[in-house]
Motif scaffolding. Structure first.
Motif, mmCIF file in Angstrom:
data_model
loop_
_atom_site.group_PDB
_atom_site.id
_atom_site.type_symbol
_atom_site.label_atom_id
_atom_site.label_comp_id
_atom_site.label_asym_id
_atom_site.label_seq_id
_atom_site.Cartn_x
_atom_site.Cartn_y
_atom_site.Cartn_z
ATOM 1 N N GLY A 63 0.815 -1.214 0.000
ATOM 2 C CA GLY A 63 0.000 0.000 0.000
ATOM 3 C C GLY A 63 0.844 1.256 0.000
ATOM 4 N N PHE A 64 1.935 1.219 0.754
ATOM 5 C CA PHE A 64 2.850 2.353 0.826
ATOM 6 C C PHE A 64 3.452 2.642 -0.550
ATOM 7 N N ALA A 65 3.969 1.614 -1.216
ATOM 8 C CA ALA A 65 4.591 1.822 -2.525
ATOM 9 C C ALA A 65 3.567 2.295 -3.544
ATOM 10 N N ARG A 66 2.378 1.727 -3.513
ATOM 11 C CA ARG A 66 1.348 2.140 -4.472
ATOM 12 C C ARG A 66 0.890 3.572 -4.217
ATOM 13 N N ALA A 67 0.840 3.972 -2.965
ATOM 14 C CA ALA A 67 0.428 5.349 -2.672
ATOM 15 C C ALA A 67 1.378 6.348 -3.309
ATOM 16 N N PHE A 68 2.668 6.010 -3.361
ATOM 17 C CA PHE A 68 3.640 6.946 -3.916
ATOM 18 C C PHE A 68 3.728 6.865 -5.438
ATOM 19 N N ASP A 69 2.874 6.076 -6.063
ATOM 20 C CA ASP A 69 2.749 6.184 -7.509
ATOM 21 C C ASP A 69 2.166 7.549 -7.875
ATOM 22 N N SER A 70 1.311 8.062 -7.001
ATOM 23 C CA SER A 70 0.744 9.405 -7.198
ATOM 24 C C SER A 70 1.371 10.432 -6.262
ATOM 25 N N ALA A 71 1.594 10.060 -5.008
ATOM 26 C CA ALA A 71 2.140 11.000 -4.035
ATOM 27 C C ALA A 71 3.572 11.368 -4.392
ATOM 28 N N GLY A 72 3.962 12.582 -4.040
ATOM 29 C CA GLY A 72 5.327 13.024 -4.267
ATOM 30 C C GLY A 72 5.666 13.282 -5.722
ATOM 31 N N GLY A 73 4.657 13.530 -6.562
ATOM 32 C CA GLY A 73 4.851 13.705 -7.996
ATOM 33 C C GLY A 73 4.343 12.494 -8.736
ATOM 34 N N ASP A 74 3.292 12.663 -9.527
ATOM 35 C CA ASP A 74 2.644 11.549 -10.199
ATOM 36 C C ASP A 74 3.604 10.876 -11.173
ATOM 37 N N ASN A 75 3.776 9.550 -11.013
ATOM 38 C CA ASN A 75 4.744 8.827 -11.830
ATOM 39 C C ASN A 75 4.425 8.889 -13.317
ATOM 40 N N THR A 76 3.153 8.769 -13.667
ATOM 41 C CA THR A 76 2.794 8.804 -15.082
ATOM 42 C C THR A 76 3.179 10.140 -15.709
ATOM 43 N N LEU A 77 2.924 11.231 -15.004
ATOM 44 C CA LEU A 77 3.259 12.553 -15.540
ATOM 45 C C LEU A 77 4.772 12.738 -15.629
#
Length: 655
Positions: free
Chosen positions: A413-427
């Protein structure tokens, strides 16, 4: 605080507490470790509450640390603390990150240390947060609408949320304690729009109630990373002039803003540069989670027998699929550790250099690649790689991988949350891919990135078990994808130029059909950086430490990634079909070479058996699980019947 270290001392051991003892005075290191141990004993693996407990734990930890600005200034210490808190409790890490790296980090970066005169933030007596995201629109970082209006008569500012769509989002709904936040807002003085600056704002007063002009919603539960998240709006909240993190700017007596940054984009880049500290240290936390998860999965698998009819009673690690997943996870953990060191090294170089005069990369999808492309890519790669790794290991541990007590669900859950948190990975990946394609299209183009490995001329090493094989292959793939995307963008640009139909969104018409290609190129670019870090880390001349068979680990992780990218590698002609078909056999060979060294590899890569030990670590898993959770009434305490739960086997997987 004296943080003087012998050369290489911080990498003498991977264990987080060992490294912390080298970075903190002995008494403080012992206190910090004991507090984390007390936290685990008191709260367990699932002690993640949406109230004030996370900040109270942070305040206890802060008492054993130097002032927050000193922690932020010491990159190795900040990274080690990030890793320790993430392993002990991901929600505690998020609180640490918001307070130290983003809130206090902004004060340090932007010249606002005077805004904390009584040291409330420095010693975590006040909870610090960072408010940038506005909940109503996508890409809000590029269009921040919260306003800080300058009042020339009072020489102060008032903060305004123009409408509900501009409400800020962060973990601020834990009322009952004093809170401050660094708030990103558009500075308006007279008719002048000065761009986005940061301001230190009281969210609550000393009584824990919302400050005048501030409204905070009730908690918004987030199961993946449980913290008291909420929405914040401002209604004329007053901000003293010295709470403006001006970063060299100033407003004269006539109310005119003078900013050393040459443009609004350059100002936004500087305001958000606190993100560099996040991207530089988050990979350390992710590497810690990867090493801990891989070590637990290996120990669990090493003591596990399979009763599948191919070979009843044989160890599950005899199955090649289980080897590829579990030993491959150890290889990935090694690679991620190298990426973490590379990120810290990059950040050190950025801090030593003069501030940029403006964004070197255009802000198209987000500001993050312009703030620093390589650090943003390290962040995106680390978080996605760990999410994939933990997800795979959960499956390989069967039902035991789903128990909260065994920590894998929390880490995932922690790793998945930071897919968006701290700068969206897709962007991040979209901007990185677009930027590289545009660089390749320039007539005066230079070789892409800081790569130390040559592009494909059909001459990379023939042996895929050679650690140098994957960096050269992925560099060749990157270059071919970049050339293809540059050519496609050029053709579309020419077609749009000739088109008789004008468009208000010419850039969207240009890039919209190419977004998937740009995303793929950004991902490959991130993998190339990680591959180079892994090979450098596996040599005596890189960021080395005593991990046995480091070159074989780097090679195995490269083969894992080559299999993931088999489609693009075939489509671009970088690899032939026969080369792709040979990858599983090459993985088998590396697993065989690593087999005897695996106990020592696990010991070297496991960062936190002392912080986050679970039943998965124990030689007799069933006995450890029963000892931790007791036996039902009427059953002998040492009964082994409890181990039969969920015992259906899958080939190469255990449950």
């Amino acid at each position: 605080m004296n943080t003087e270290r012998r050369p290489g001392e911080e990498t003498d051991a991977i264990d987080v507490l060992t490294r912390l003892s080298a970075l903190l005075p002995p008494r403080r290191a012992a206190e910090f470790g004991q507090l984390l141990a007390d936290h685990r004993a008191e709260h367990g693996a699932a002690a993640l509450r949406t109230d004030v407990s996370a900040h109270r734990r942070l305040a206890r930890l802060a008492a054993s640390l130097p002032p927050a600005a000193e922690v932020v200034a010491d990159a190795d210490l900040l990274a080690a603390l990030s890793e320790a808190t993430a392993l002990a409790d991901p929600s505690l890490y998020q609180t640490f990150l918001s307070h130290y790296t983003l809130c206090v980090g902004s004060l340090v970066l932007l010249g606002g240390k005077a805004a904390d005169p009584d040291g409330a933030l420095a010693h975590a007596r006040t909870k610090g947060s960072f408010l940038v995201t506005e909940i109503g629109d996508a890409g809000s970082h590029l269009g921040i609408r919260t306003e800080a209006r300058f009042d020339p008569a009072r020489r102060a500012f008032t903060l305004h949320t123009p409408d509900h769509r501009a409400a800020k989002f962060s973990s601020v709904a834990a009322l009952g304690l004093p809170q401050q936040a660094v708030v990103c807002a558009r500075l308006l003085t007279g008719a002048q729009d000065g761009g986005v600056f940061s301001f230190l704002v009281d969210i609550t007063g000393a009584d824990g109630r919302p400050a005048p002009g501030v409204s905070v919603s009730g908690p918004l539960p987030v199961g993946a990373l449980p913290l008291p998240y909420g929405l914040v709006r401002f209604h004329g909240a007053r901000i003293p002039y010295d709470r403006w993190l001006a970063d060299g700017a100033g407003i004269d007596a006539t109310g005119v803003l003078h900013d050393p940054q040459p443009s609004a984009d350059a100002r936004l880049q500087r305001t958000l540069s606190c993100g560099q500290g996040l991207w530089a240290t988050l990979p350390s936390a992710m590497a810690g989670l990867a090493g801990r998860s891989a070590a637990m999965a290996w120990r669990f698998s090493a003591g596990r027998r399979s009763h599948g009819r191919l070979a009843p009673g044989s160890p599950v690690l005899d199955y090649r699929t289980q080897q590829h997943a579990v030993v491959g996870a150890l290889a990935a953990a090694f690679s991620l550790r190298c990426t973490a060191r590379a990120a810290l090294s990059t950040w050190a170089g950025l801090r030593a250099a003069r501030p940029s005069d403006g964004p070197g990369t255009a802000m198209t999808f987000s500001p993050w690649a312009a703030v620093d492309r390589s650090l943003a890519l390290h962040k995106a790669h680390s978080t996605r790689a760990v999410a994939d790794l933990v997800d795979s290991l959960q499956h390989r541990c069967g039902v035991s991988g789903l128990f909260d007590h065994n920590r894998l669900p929390g880490y995932l859950g922690f790793a998945r949350a930071f897919d968006s948190a701290g700068g969206d990975n897709t962007l991040i990946l979209l901007d990185a891919g677009r930027a590289l394609a545009e660089e390749r299209a320039r007539p005066d183009r230079r070789p892409s990135g800081p790569g130390r490995f040559p592009s494909d001329q059909g001459r990379f090493p023939s042996d895929p078990t050679d650690a140098a094989w994957w960096p050269e292959v992925v560099t060749a793939l990157q270059d071919r994808l970049a050339d293809d995307l540059a050519a496609a963008a050029s053709a579309r640009t020419e077609a749009l130029r000739r088109s008789p139909h004008r468009s208000l969104h010419r850039d969207l018409n240009l890039w919209n059909p190419l977004l998937e290609d740009a995303l793929e190129l950004g991902d490959v670019q991130a993998r190339r950086l990680a591959a180079e870090a892994a090979v450098e880390g596996s040599t005596a001349h890189g960021h080395g430490w005593p991990v046995p068979r480091a070159a074989d680990l780097a090679a195995l992780d490269g083969l894992r990634q080559a299999r993931c990218l088999a489609g693009p590698l075939l489509a671009t002609g970088v690899l032939t079909p026969s080369a792709v078909r040979a990858l599983p056999a090459a993985m088998d060979a590396l697993c065989d070479r690593l087999r005897q060294a695996l106990p020592d590899i696990v010991a070297a890569l496991d960062p936190g058996a002392g912080l986050a030990r679970t039943a998965l670590d124990e030689p007799d898993y069933a006995a450890a699980l029963l000892a931790a959770h007791g036996a039902s009434a009427g059953a002998p305490a040492n009964s082994s019947t409890g181990s039969s739960t969920g015992s259906s086997d899958r080939t190469g997987s255990t449950s």
